[in-house]
Design a protein around this motif. Structure first.
Motif, PDB file in Angstrom:
ATOM      1  N   THR A 102       0.847  -1.179   0.000  1.00 42.82           N
ATOM      2  CA  THR A 102       0.000   0.000   0.000  1.00 42.82           C
ATOM      3  C   THR A 102       0.890   1.238   0.000  1.00 42.82           C
ATOM      4  O   THR A 102       2.075   1.187   0.388  1.00 42.82           O
ATOM      5  CB  THR A 102      -0.917   0.036   1.234  1.00 42.82           C
ATOM      6  N   LEU A 103       0.326   2.340  -0.394  1.00 44.17           N
ATOM      7  CA  LEU A 103       1.061   3.599  -0.347  1.00 44.17           C
ATOM      8  C   LEU A 103       1.447   3.939   1.092  1.00 44.17           C
ATOM      9  O   LEU A 103       2.473   4.571   1.334  1.00 44.17           O
ATOM     10  CB  LEU A 103       0.204   4.712  -0.965  1.00 44.17           C
ATOM     11  N   LEU A 148      -2.721   0.976  -3.899  1.00 49.48           N
ATOM     12  CA  LEU A 148      -1.809  -0.156  -3.959  1.00 49.48           C
ATOM     13  C   LEU A 148      -0.744   0.079  -5.022  1.00 49.48           C
ATOM     14  O   LEU A 148      -1.035   0.563  -6.115  1.00 49.48           O
ATOM     15  CB  LEU A 148      -2.576  -1.436  -4.301  1.00 49.48           C
ATOM     16  N   LEU A 149       0.500  -0.262  -4.681  1.00 49.41           N
ATOM     17  CA  LEU A 149       1.623  -0.175  -5.606  1.00 49.41           C
ATOM     18  C   LEU A 149       2.082  -1.604  -5.873  1.00 49.41           C
ATOM     19  O   LEU A 149       2.560  -2.293  -4.972  1.00 49.41           O
ATOM     20  CB  LEU A 149       2.764   0.656  -4.998  1.00 49.41           C
ATOM     21  N   VAL A 155      -0.081   1.392 -10.278  1.00 48.57           N
ATOM     22  CA  VAL A 155      -0.782   2.018  -9.154  1.00 48.57           C
ATOM     23  C   VAL A 155      -2.268   1.712  -9.298  1.00 48.57           C
ATOM     24  O   VAL A 155      -2.843   1.882 -10.372  1.00 48.57           O
ATOM     25  CB  VAL A 155      -0.553   3.553  -9.148  1.00 48.57           C
ATOM     26  N   LYS A 156      -2.875   1.226  -8.215  1.00 53.50           N
ATOM     27  CA  LYS A 156      -4.290   0.854  -8.272  1.00 53.50           C
ATOM     28  C   LYS A 156      -5.010   1.377  -7.029  1.00 53.50           C
ATOM     29  O   LYS A 156      -4.459   1.385  -5.931  1.00 53.50           O
ATOM     30  CB  LYS A 156      -4.451  -0.664  -8.362  1.00 53.50           C
ATOM     31  N   VAL A 157      -6.265   1.793  -7.230  1.00 55.22           N
ATOM     32  CA  VAL A 157      -7.111   2.310  -6.144  1.00 55.22           C
ATOM     33  C   VAL A 157      -8.169   1.259  -5.818  1.00 55.22           C
ATOM     34  O   VAL A 157      -8.712   0.606  -6.710  1.00 55.22           O
ATOM     35  CB  VAL A 157      -7.785   3.642  -6.554  1.00 55.22           C
ATOM     36  N   HIS A 300      -3.721  -2.048   5.352  1.00 51.29           N
ATOM     37  CA  HIS A 300      -2.496  -2.142   6.133  1.00 51.29           C
ATOM     38  C   HIS A 300      -1.769  -3.411   5.748  1.00 51.29           C
ATOM     39  O   HIS A 300      -2.301  -4.285   5.106  1.00 51.29           O
ATOM     40  CB  HIS A 300      -2.827  -2.177   7.631  1.00 51.29           C
ATOM     41  N   PRO A 301      -0.506  -3.587   6.155  1.00 51.41           N
ATOM     42  CA  PRO A 301       0.235  -4.798   5.813  1.00 51.41           C
ATOM     43  C   PRO A 301      -0.241  -6.005   6.583  1.00 51.41           C
ATOM     44  O   PRO A 301      -0.976  -5.905   7.547  1.00 51.41           O
ATOM     45  CB  PRO A 301       1.689  -4.426   6.178  1.00 51.41           C
TER      46      PRO A 301
END
Length: 640
Positions: A102-103, A148-149, A155-157, A300-301
């Motif tokens: 995630t960013l 998301l990277l 790059v995705k939303v 979150h991770p």
């Protein structure tokens, strides 16, 4: 302790289709699992709503409607939604699985990014939001956790529409605000309302955070942060770090407290961001890196079970009266001292919020009818009967829904809206058809370009002799020029092969030489000793059917003309032709139709071979000639 082992859903087969393999994230609204779609044999991310939401019928109805809308949003920077469903008390969303980070993970690892790199992340984010805004969708909870990277740099939303679905729950109809405090626009804090400009505000806060490494406001409580979004102006990034003025301008425009002062939507902000990126000097900085894989949780991770920036559900009245907190009280930073005027104003706000809550508690709700596929006029009438206002937008082409029928609605059918609300109808223009353009006389490359411009594709290419049209130019199309066909149809081309060398093998010397001369060739005749019938062509150069230019020098080789056919027959058959009883006169079929000529020759017992030298319908030449004697079963060649 491994939280995935204790999770009761791990190992379960949801809806007879999704086998949950592990838990990879848990957030304020949902838990995300890695799952296998056993029907399509593909890995997906399964977002399972928390039980408190799944038990609310209003949420489930809105959730299903929003999932359908998001599934129709096809954009390379949006995490694709495959499916939604329920299995007992489990409400879930099946989404594209996106390995990466995630960013938020990137910000934790790096602190802040150079301005140019920050824009290179924000530009695809804004492109995704812009695509949603053009379809009438609002994200409502834009934050780094929802970006998301991927491992390969895309790059995705994620999480479009979830906040809107939350608003359908019973608890949110009496003045409760939904969103993430750090990115919430003033109007979301004050009224709970959100439109495309609210997403623009959140994008501006994200850009500020990417460049500075921190959010513009902090406080001891979420309410104090929300208070500052309403009453403070976001400071320029350059006041905290060495940021270029272009970034200051972009942040200031996007985070204006008044929605009308912001870019009209994410597409407008995207244009400004692209211009800023173009004008910024190039920087040397390492690109972000990705390590372990994460599903598109937007939270979150894997190692965390509590979100860093949870989606907040809190009473709005607390924000309107909450202090900014001792960390950075806005009044003290701005040299402002509270007075009785502000106290009175705050009291009036509390009363206004109370009245707003009372108003919403009295509001009547209706279900949007299922209108897709119905005649637009009938759909408008049906919606009007239950008190809805209908707005008909520009139509769209569709292969399945007929012209004049409803293609889609926003909100979708079965969604719950206030009585008197406006719904948008998109009418179908029917199947899109395009006209095959006039490409006759063009070469293959130009024809292909013109077909592409018309929305068609180049199909098979063939050549046909046509001395009247220069070689390589289009003489015909299939489908024909002017035909209306489905967009994307392949169009076959027939090109002119120009002048083609006629096949005169077996023709008499005089007829071959005369015909070739008439076609514009320079003819040279060579006689040689040969076993072929005297005075007939046994070879030609250029070869038959070769593409040639007018005036080309051609040579024909003929068997020597001395002696008659009887002598030739005797030499080749060991007997005198006059001794044969089965000789008959070859009929003259010149100028007859090929079909009639063939029939007549076969009735006389001859074999027939047809050769094309002009693609005509009548016989031009024959060999042997009419009136000559030949045995039965002799091959008679006719040229048309």
């Amino acid at each position: 302790m491994d939280t995935t082992i204790a999770d009761p859903l791990v190992g379960r087969l949801l809806d007879g289709r999704y086998r949950i393999e592990s838990r990879i994230a848990r957030g304020g609204m949902a838990t995300v699992y890695l799952a296998l779609d056993i029907r399509l044999d593909r890995t997906v991310a399964l977002k399972v709503m928390h039980r408190s939401l799944a038990e609310d019928p209003a949420f489930v109805r809105r959730f299903i409607g929003e999932a359908k809308s998001v599934a129709s949003l096809s954009h390379p920077n949006v995490v694709h939604v495959f499916d939604q469903g329920t299995d007992g008390d489990v409400v879930y969303l099946s989404m594209e699985y996106v390995p990466g980070k995630t960013l938020r993970d990137v910000l934790r690892a790096r602190g802040r990014l150079p301005a140019r790199e920050a824009l290179e992340i924000m530009i695809p984010v804004l492109a995704a939001l812009g695509a949603a805004h053009q379809q009438g969708m609002v994200h409502r909870d834009m934050k780094p956790e929802n970006v998301l990277l991927t491992d390969d740099g895309r790059v995705k939303v994620v999480d479009f529409g979830l906040a809107r679905a939350i608003e359908a729950t019973n608890q949110t109809r009496t003045g409760v605000m939904i969103g993430t405090i750090g990115y919430m626009s003033p109007e979301q804090v004050m009224t709970g309302g959100a439109d495309v400009r609210s997403d623009v505000y959140a994008a501006g806060i994200m850009l500020f955070e990417l460049v500075t490494g921190q959010q513009p406001y902090d406080g001891e409580t979420p309410m104090s942060v929300a208070y500052r979004h309403v009453h403070d102006t976001v400071p320029p990034p350059s006041s905290l770090v060495d940021a270029p003025p272009l970034i200051d301008t972009l942040v200031a425009q996007a985070t204006a407290r008044e929605p009308d002062d912001r870019p009209a939507d994410a597409t407008a902000m995207l244009v400004a961001a692209v211009d800023a990126h173009r004008m910024l000097p190039r920087e040397s900085s390492p690109p972000y890196t990705t390590g372990q894989h994460h599903a598109p949780s937007g939270e979150h991770p894997r190692s965390r079970v509590a979100p860093a920036n949870p989606t907040l559900i809190a009473p709005r009245t607390e924000v309107l009266t909450a202090p900014a907190g001792p960390g950075e009280p806005p009044a003290r930073r701005r040299g402002f001292r509270p007075n009785w005027f502000l106290v009175t104003l705050a009291a009036l706000m509390v009363v206004a919020v109370g009245l707003t809550g009372w108003y919403f508690s009295q509001t009547q709700y209706v279900l949007v009818p299922e209108l897709v596929g119905k005649n637009v006029a009938s759909a408008k009438s049906e919606a009007a009967k239950i008190g809805l206002v209908v707005k008909v937008t520009e139509g769209q082409y569709d292969e399945k829904v007929g012209q004049g029928k409803v293609l889609s609605t926003d909100p979708v059918g079965r969604s719950e809206v206030e009585a008197g609300a406006t719904i948008t109808i998109v009418p179908s223009l029917g199947a899109k058809r395009v006209t095959v353009p006039n490409i006759e006389g063009l070469d293959q490359n130009d024809a292909a370009i013109k077909l592409s411009e018309a929305g068609l594709e180049l199909g098979k290419v063939s050549k046909v002799a046509n001395p009247k049209v220069p070689r390589g130019l289009v003489t015909q199309t299939r489908p024909s020029i002017g035909d209306k066909v489905k967009e994307g149809t392949s169009v076959n081309l027939v090109l002119s092969a120009g002048l083609v060398m006629p096949d005169v093998n077996g023709m008499s010397k005089d007829e071959a030489a005369q015909f070739l001369t008439e076609q514009g060739f320079q003819v040279q005749v060579n006689e040689v000793d040969d076993d072929a019938e005297p005075c007939t062509v046994i070879a030609q150069n250029p070869r038959a059917r070769a593409e040639v230019d007018p005036g080309t020098m051609t040579s024909i080789t003929v068997s020597r003309c001395g002696g008659g056919w009887e002598d030739w027959f005797g030499r080749n058959n060991g007997q005198d032709a006059n001794d044969q009883d089965d000789f008959r006169i070859v009929p003259n079929v010149v100028f007859k139709s090929v079909q009639d000529a063939t029939t007549e020759l076969q009735q006389q017992g001859y074999k027939v071979k047809v050769r094309n030298i002009s693609n005509g319908a009548q016989v031009r030449f024959q060999s042997p000639r009419g009136g000559e004697e030949r045995p039965a079963n002799t091959m008679v060649t006719i040229w048309r």
